[in-house]
Design a protein around this motif. Structure first.
Motif, PDB file in Angstrom:
ATOM      1  N   UNK A  98       0.850  -1.190   0.000  1.00  0.00           N
ATOM      2  CA  UNK A  98       0.000   0.000   0.000  1.00  0.00           C
ATOM      3  C   UNK A  98       0.884   1.237   0.000  1.00  0.00           C
ATOM      4  N   UNK A  99       0.334   2.358  -0.460  1.00  0.00           N
ATOM      5  CA  UNK A  99       1.113   3.584  -0.538  1.00  0.00           C
ATOM      6  C   UNK A  99       1.179   4.337   0.782  1.00  0.00           C
ATOM      7  N   UNK A 100       0.227   4.088   1.685  1.00  0.00           N
ATOM      8  CA  UNK A 100       0.206   4.864   2.911  1.00  0.00           C
ATOM      9  C   UNK A 100      -0.363   4.095   4.090  1.00  0.00           C
ATOM     10  N   UNK A 101      -0.110   4.629   5.284  1.00  0.00           N
ATOM     11  CA  UNK A 101      -0.552   3.994   6.522  1.00  0.00           C
ATOM     12  C   UNK A 101      -2.069   3.928   6.611  1.00  0.00           C
ATOM     13  N   UNK A 118       3.836  -2.273   9.553  1.00  0.00           N
ATOM     14  CA  UNK A 118       3.985  -0.857   9.210  1.00  0.00           C
ATOM     15  C   UNK A 118       4.671  -0.118  10.346  1.00  0.00           C
ATOM     16  N   UNK A 119       4.968   1.158  10.087  1.00  0.00           N
ATOM     17  CA  UNK A 119       5.527   2.029  11.120  1.00  0.00           C
ATOM     18  C   UNK A 119       4.425   2.441  12.082  1.00  0.00           C
ATOM     19  N   UNK A 120       4.802   3.165  13.124  1.00  0.00           N
ATOM     20  CA  UNK A 120       3.909   3.354  14.263  1.00  0.00           C
ATOM     21  C   UNK A 120       2.754   4.322  14.055  1.00  0.00           C
ATOM     22  N   UNK A 121       2.426   4.634  12.818  1.00  0.00           N
ATOM     23  CA  UNK A 121       1.191   5.364  12.577  1.00  0.00           C
ATOM     24  C   UNK A 121      -0.028   4.580  13.003  1.00  0.00           C
ATOM     25  N   UNK A 122       0.177   3.290  13.279  1.00  0.00           N
ATOM     26  CA  UNK A 122      -0.918   2.449  13.748  1.00  0.00           C
ATOM     27  C   UNK A 122      -1.248   2.711  15.213  1.00  0.00           C
ATOM     28  N   UNK A 123      -0.443   3.527  15.912  1.00  0.00           N
ATOM     29  CA  UNK A 123      -0.591   3.724  17.347  1.00  0.00           C
ATOM     30  C   UNK A 123      -1.997   4.018  17.832  1.00  0.00           C
ATOM     31  N   UNK A 124      -2.674   5.018  17.251  1.00  0.00           N
ATOM     32  CA  UNK A 124      -4.026   5.333  17.723  1.00  0.00           C
ATOM     33  C   UNK A 124      -4.997   4.165  17.593  1.00  0.00           C
ATOM     34  N   UNK A 125      -4.828   3.356  16.545  1.00  0.00           N
ATOM     35  CA  UNK A 125      -5.727   2.216  16.353  1.00  0.00           C
ATOM     36  C   UNK A 125      -5.476   1.134  17.407  1.00  0.00           C
ATOM     37  N   UNK A 126      -4.217   0.938  17.749  1.00  0.00           N
ATOM     38  CA  UNK A 126      -3.885  -0.036  18.794  1.00  0.00           C
ATOM     39  C   UNK A 126      -4.389   0.450  20.144  1.00  0.00           C
ATOM     40  N   UNK A 127      -4.149   1.725  20.436  1.00  0.00           N
ATOM     41  CA  UNK A 127      -4.588   2.280  21.718  1.00  0.00           C
ATOM     42  C   UNK A 127      -6.106   2.246  21.875  1.00  0.00           C
ATOM     43  N   UNK A 128      -6.806   2.389  20.759  1.00  0.00           N
ATOM     44  CA  UNK A 128      -8.274   2.384  20.796  1.00  0.00           C
ATOM     45  C   UNK A 128      -8.853   0.974  20.813  1.00  0.00           C
ATOM     46  N   UNK A 129      -7.989  -0.038  20.694  1.00  0.00           N
ATOM     47  CA  UNK A 129      -8.463  -1.421  20.742  1.00  0.00           C
ATOM     48  C   UNK A 129      -8.986  -1.949  19.427  1.00  0.00           C
ATOM     49  N   UNK A 130      -8.767  -1.224  18.339  1.00  0.00           N
ATOM     50  CA  UNK A 130      -9.251  -1.693  17.039  1.00  0.00           C
ATOM     51  C   UNK A 130      -8.250  -2.616  16.340  1.00  0.00           C
TER      52      UNK A 130
END
Length: 330
Positions: free
Chosen positions: A190-193, A210-222
């Motif tokens: 994919x081209x972007x997070x 991926x890089x840590x742009x996933x942080x909010x999704x992990x913190x939110x439990x998704x």
């Protein structure tokens, strides 16, 4: 010649001299101050991702220090190396700069490119590095990295894994984890997070790296984080093991910085460096990095140039070690 005639000629000559452009007594034109117009910052990732958002804030802060806007433009694709082509075509005047992600130092050993990541840039400043991780949707059956390996062994070629591009650090880590151990997976770049995260959450792909742009999704439990590529466990997610803890001698953090085309004058580099360094240490930027589990990794122009050369040499050695077919890993 009579007196009246001579006076007329003097007045005409004086007027002509006044009309001539000003020339310094040294004969050299006056140097133009920098900057006198906006600076373009190319980001080689899609808009809306973690790196893009952080660099937009950094650009805003640096623009205030420069007294001119820093305009961010995106050029995603080719595993984060698209900005290199833009730099090689730009004038070395400081008005065109770009983010230098790790893949630019790896690309020449993975496929043919028309540029050299050391020869063709002027390093300005190193900013930070990223946290990479293996992710699944919160309702996924996979609870650990070993679950992924078991699935890949039982159902060859059915495990779909998304990354941010061919030849990027996540892709090459996957090659070490799976292909080199005889396991098959489907690589979905994919081209972007944002696109990658949505694909994993919606079930279009089973796993994302991926890089840590996933942080909010992990913190939110998704999303669920199965492992990180860091040398030590993340302060943000201390319960998540590193690849090294799981028995894989892999550490990847992809340091990145900013650079201009080859030949940017030293005084211009200093102006850009000073503005971006000031922006880096602004509390707002530090807080923004923390949202993505990142910290400052500052290097000035000379030290960043050394680091770029070292990364290039490391990628060359790794490519030779792996046969060059699959590139290298940090």
């Amino acid at each position: 010649m009579n007196l009246a005639r001579r006076r007329l000629l003097v007045r005409v000559a004086g007027g002509a001299l006044t009309a001539l452009p000003f020339v310094q007594s040294t004969g050299a034109p006056a140097a133009e101050p920098f900057p006198v117009r906006p600076v373009m910052l190319w980001v080689p990732w899609a808009a809306g991702g973690a790196t893009d958002l952080s660099l937009r804030l950094l650009a805003e802060l640096a623009g205030a220090a420069l007294g001119q806007p820093v305009v961010v433009a995106n050029r995603p694709g080719a595993g984060g190396t698209m900005a290199m082509g833009l730099l090689t075509q730009a004038e070395p005047n400081g008005y065109t700069i770009a983010q230098m992600p790790q893949p630019v130092f790896r690309a020449p050993f993975v496929h043919k490119v028309a540029w050299d990541p050391v020869r063709d840039i002027t390093p300005i400043i190193q900013i930070s590095g990223v946290t990479f991780g293996v992710l699944v949707a919160s309702e996924s059956r996979f609870r650990s990295l070993e679950d992924l390996f078991a699935f890949a062994r039982e159902r060859p070629g059915e495990l779909s894994i998304a990354t941010n591009g061919v030849g990027t650090t996540p892709h090459l880590v996957l090659e070490q984890l799976f292909t080199e151990r005889g396991m098959r997976y489907i690589h979905v770049p994919y081209k972007g997070t944002s696109e990658l995260t949505l694909a994993v959450e919606s079930g279009q792909v089973l796993v994302g790296v991926n890089s840590s742009g996933f942080g909010p999704e992990v913190d939110a439990g998704r999303m669920r984080l199965l492992a990180t590529f860091s040398a030590q466990r993340s302060k943000r997610w201390p319960q998540v093991p590193t690849l090294r803890e799981l028995g894989f001698d892999i550490v990847a953090m992809s340091p990145y910085g900013l650079a201009g085309p080859r030949g940017v004058p030293a005084p211009v580099v200093k102006v850009l460096h000073d503005a971006f360094k000031k922006a880096m240490y602004d509390p707002r930027f530090i807080e923004d990095l923390a949202r993505y589990d990142q910290e400052l990794a500052y290097l000035g122009p000379a030290d960043y140039a050394k680091a770029c050369r070292a990364e290039y040499a490391k990628e060359r050695a790794a490519a030779e070690r792996l046969g060059g077919a699959r590139g290298a890993v940090n």
